[in-house]
Design a protein around this motif. Structure first.
Motif, mmCIF file in Angstrom:
data_model
loop_
_atom_site.group_PDB
_atom_site.id
_atom_site.type_symbol
_atom_site.label_atom_id
_atom_site.label_comp_id
_atom_site.label_asym_id
_atom_site.label_seq_id
_atom_site.Cartn_x
_atom_site.Cartn_y
_atom_site.Cartn_z
ATOM 1 N N GLN A 111 0.759 -1.246 0.000
ATOM 2 C CA GLN A 111 0.000 0.000 0.000
ATOM 3 C C GLN A 111 0.795 1.305 0.000
ATOM 4 O OE1 GLN A 111 -3.007 0.454 2.938
ATOM 5 N NE2 GLN A 111 -4.539 -0.527 1.653
ATOM 6 N N PRO B 60 2.588 4.588 -0.697
ATOM 7 C CA PRO B 60 2.752 5.171 -2.023
ATOM 8 C C PRO B 60 4.123 5.772 -2.305
ATOM 9 C CG PRO B 60 1.570 6.689 -0.622
ATOM 10 C CD PRO B 60 1.843 5.471 0.208
ATOM 11 N N GLY C 115 9.627 9.003 -8.601
ATOM 12 C CA GLY C 115 8.344 9.700 -8.563
ATOM 13 C C GLY C 115 8.358 11.111 -9.099
ATOM 14 N N PRO D 126 3.019 9.300 -8.815
ATOM 15 C CA PRO D 126 2.759 8.127 -7.981
ATOM 16 C C PRO D 126 3.984 7.236 -7.852
ATOM 17 C CG PRO D 126 1.733 7.879 -10.126
ATOM 18 C CD PRO D 126 2.288 9.266 -10.069
ATOM 19 N N ALA E 78 5.739 3.844 -5.090
ATOM 20 C CA ALA E 78 5.361 2.753 -4.205
ATOM 21 C C ALA E 78 6.519 2.461 -3.257
ATOM 22 C CB ALA E 78 4.997 1.502 -4.994
ATOM 23 N N HIS F 289 -3.553 3.979 2.244
ATOM 24 C CA HIS F 289 -3.730 4.431 0.866
ATOM 25 C C HIS F 289 -5.030 3.813 0.373
ATOM 26 C CE1 HIS F 289 -2.975 5.002 -3.446
ATOM 27 N NE2 HIS F 289 -2.057 5.872 -3.105
ATOM 28 N N GLY G 208 -2.747 0.554 -3.118
ATOM 29 C CA GLY G 208 -1.576 1.385 -3.387
ATOM 30 C C GLY G 208 -1.579 1.794 -4.845
ATOM 31 N N ASN G 209 -0.426 2.234 -5.321
ATOM 32 C CA ASN G 209 -0.343 2.690 -6.711
ATOM 33 C C ASN G 209 -0.123 1.510 -7.652
ATOM 34 O OD1 ASN G 209 -0.900 5.467 -6.556
ATOM 35 N ND2 ASN G 209 1.107 5.811 -5.633
ATOM 36 N N TRP G 210 -1.225 0.933 -8.061
ATOM 37 C CA TRP G 210 -1.269 -0.325 -8.799
ATOM 38 C C TRP G 210 -0.326 -0.355 -10.004
ATOM 39 C CZ3 TRP G 210 -2.184 -5.141 -10.024
ATOM 40 C CH2 TRP G 210 -2.572 -5.496 -11.320
ATOM 41 N N VAL H 197 2.302 1.292 -10.732
ATOM 42 C CA VAL H 197 3.716 1.278 -10.338
ATOM 43 C C VAL H 197 4.095 -0.136 -9.893
ATOM 44 C CG1 VAL H 197 5.434 2.248 -8.771
ATOM 45 C CG2 VAL H 197 3.585 3.691 -9.649
#
Lengths: 512, 127
Positions: free
Chosen positions: A162, A164, A306, A310, A312, A356, A360-362, A364
């Motif tokens: 999760q 980020p 980043g 986004p 991770a 998050h 999380g930032n899928w 990525v």
């Protein structure tokens, strides 16, 4: 304005009628892009009068104050080649990992392979996270397998995907450690020990996590000073945060002893994943005795850094801490009747909660997964070997002194009598990106250099030539640098004393 | 490099100076400190009437290199603040012992200054 009462939704509208989604047709007329029922219509000139008698359009009838309206918009009118050249030129004014070597120490600026972008751009990667678990099995399987990959790479028993960003991962890691202590009735532990040479984020994480920061000096060889550690450890110790290899690129040889000392007083050992690239496939933080760690997927697993976008920063923990990880995580469910695996979301028993939205930032995470899957065990071990080889080869070619050895994937050279910041500016003139400068402070005028595994011998030679050319130059030349870049040296003092915080054009047509 | 260290005042280990005259203590930072900091870009100071305690933070100084806390050399009430520094923080660099002063404090007890370093002791510290 009889058009306004027409039902024909696609008919062009007269000047004075605004739609929230509209396309200019001609002669000041617009047509709506949405169907009529979705329109939000602003009628200029209506002014509280619901009859359609306003003619609008000339500005004076605008509901807005005069100083907020204008008669025309100066929109650029350019041909496609003009536009293409404009943006191509802009792209050439900057320097990135796609331009050349980028040896920023500690940042692991490895090349981001383009196939990971292709994978993330697959239509099947674009799934809405609110869909039912049953319809998201592929997504959940990927997340489950990434949790598993990261766990095996770090020697950790459980992983959350999760957080980020790396710093967010650190914060989650420390919150998980705090929740563990609290659960065990040990909330009197209020200190986190951080080596002086650690990344600034470690101090910030500990402080933001509510802990007092105890700073730990290095010994003469640049490693953790065991006597100082002994003195710093107590019943107040919640955790010791370390990275290994450390900021000087040195392996903490006494790591097992350190882990024992920390565990003996009931503290936890936190691993900052910043330097994991040196160990991939060779040594695992979990085996060294670390209890909790974060992974910087933008460093170790080649997802884009980043830059505010986004990212991770997954967190791995040993079994004892797993019940406290953020929710939800992914686990295997019951097999289907035909024997296929299924995957489901679950909340760990004593979870610290959500950190998050969703997982999380899928996208990525998809890139990190693709990178690990493509390289495999052999590829990851090869990456760390070449990262260490490249750093050592580059170092062997430099004229600058390197006080601390033997280093792994990065080294810290000293610019000696030169100012490291000036050295960095001058290196830009030789067409390469400079190293990280003036940090860590235990090396004076530090040039912290990490070429990563992706550079060829030819590129390393070119980089070394740039270092050595600058090493031979006088202070005057360095202070005047850069002279060959798009932008000259930034006047940091004026920028800080008289900051201009909003955009405005430099000059206008009146000045020309 | 040698730094100016006037011997008419006392110093803190944290590089502030204190100049006492008739119970009023003027405060600033040393030549060494401004040189270490580099170009000063911002100074945050308390307001007139604020009460300070010796060795407590009274403000913040920011340069292009670092942000540092400022510590009070003596307890007492702030009677004057050098507002020129808000528009011209460079005064701290140009004239740290004069135009670059920061505060005047009406000291509760000027004996507190005895605990501070003399010019000679301060010179030894930064040597």
């Amino acid at each position: 304005m009889s058009e306004r009462s027409d039902d024909a939704s696609a008919a062009p509208r007269a000047e004075g009628v605004r739609y929230d989604q509209a396309r200019y047709v001609e002669n000041g007329q617009y047509e709506p892009l949405l169907s009529e029922k979705d329109l939000t219509r602003v009628e200029i000139g209506a002014e509280g009068d619901e009859t359609d008698d306003g003619d609008g359009g000339d500005g004076s009838d605008s509901p807005l104050p005069d100083h907020l309206t204008r008669d025309s918009l100066e929109l650029p009118e350019l041909s496609e080649p003009e536009l293409a050249r404009h943006y191509t030129r802009l792209s050439q004014m900057i320097y990135g990992i796609d331009s050349g070597p980028y040896p920023l120490g500690s940042c692991t600026m490895k090349y981001n392979p383009k196939f990971t972008e292709d994978v993330a751009a697959l239509p099947k990667a674009a799934v809405h996270p609110d869909r039912s678990e049953r319809s998201l099995q592929g997504t959940l399987e990927l997340l489950y397998r990434l949790q598993d990959y990261l766990g095996r790479i770090g020697g950790m028993d459980a992983v959350t995907l999760q957080p980020p960003a790396g710093a967010a991962g650190e914060f989650v890691g420390i919150r998980v450690a705090a929740a563990y202590h609290e659960h065990n009735g040990e909330d009197h532990r209020d200190e986190v020990i951080v080596p002086e040479s650690a990344h600034g984020t470690n101090f910030a994480t500990a402080a933001l996590g509510g802990y007092d920061v105890v700073s730990l000096p290095s010994d003469d060889e640049g490693r953790v000073d065991l006597e100082a550690l002994e003195a710093a450890l107590s019943e107040q110790t919640a955790a010791l945060m370390l990275t290994n290899p450390n900021t000087l690129g040195l392996f903490e040889r006494d790591i097992e002893r350190i882990a024992e000392m920390v565990h003996d007083v009931g503290g936890l050992l936190y691993y900052d994943g910043a330097n994991l690239n040196a160990l991939l496939g060779r040594a695992r933080p979990g085996d060294m005795g670390f209890d909790v760690m974060h992974y910087n997927v933008h460093k170790t697993f080649a997802t884009p850094h980043g830059g505010g976008g986004p990212g991770a920063g997954p967190v791995g923990v040993v079994d004892e801490l797993a019940p406290f990880l953020p929710a939800p995580r992914v686990r295997e469910g019951d097999k289907t009747k035909s024997g296929e695996s299924t995957y489901e979301l679950f909340d760990p028993e004593h979870t610290i909660g959500h950190v998050h939205g969703y997982q999380g930032n899928w996208l990525v995470l998809v890139k990190a997964f693709a990178y690990i899957a493509r390289l495999g065990d052999a590829g990851l071990s090869d990456a760390s070997a070449k990262a260490v080889l490249n750093a050592n080869y580059l170092a062997s070619q430099l004229e600058y002194d390197i006080p601390y050895e033997p280093f792994h994937h990065e080294f810290v050279a000293s610019a000696g009598d030169q100012d490291a910041a000036d050295v960095a500016k001058r290196m830009l003139d030789y067409g390469v990106h400079p190293p990280t400068t003036k940090w860590p402070e235990i090396v004076s005028e530090a040039l912290m250099t990490e070429p990563t595994e992706v550079e060829s011998k030819g590129t390393l030679d070119r980089l070394a030539a740039a270092f050595n050319a600058v090493a031979a130059e006088d202070d005057e030349t360095l202070e005047a640098a850069p002279g060959r870049t798009t932008a000259r040296r930034i006047d940091q003092t004026s920028a800080a004393r008289n900051p201009r915080l909003s955009w405005h054009a430099i000059g206008n047509t009146d000045d020309e | 490099m040698s730094f100016e260290i006037p011997d008419d005042r006392r110093y803190l280990e944290s590089h502030e100076w204190a100049l006492e005259e008739n119970g009023t203590v003027r405060v600033g930072i040393s030549d060494f400190a401004q040189d270490e900091l580099g170009d000063v870009v911002f100074v945050e100071l308390p307001e007139t009437g604020d009460d300070l305690t010796q060795e407590d933070e009274f403000g913040v100084i920011e340069s292009i290199k670092a942000v540092s806390d400022l510590y009070a050399p003596v307890s007492g009430e702030v009677t004057a603040v050098n507002e020129d520094l808000f528009d011209a923080p460079e005064l701290v660099n140009e004239d740290p012992f004069g135009e670059g002063w920061m505060l005047e404090i009406d000291a509760d007890d000027t004996d507190e200054l005895e605990a501070l370093l003399s010019a000679e002791e301060y010179e030894d510290q930064i040597a």
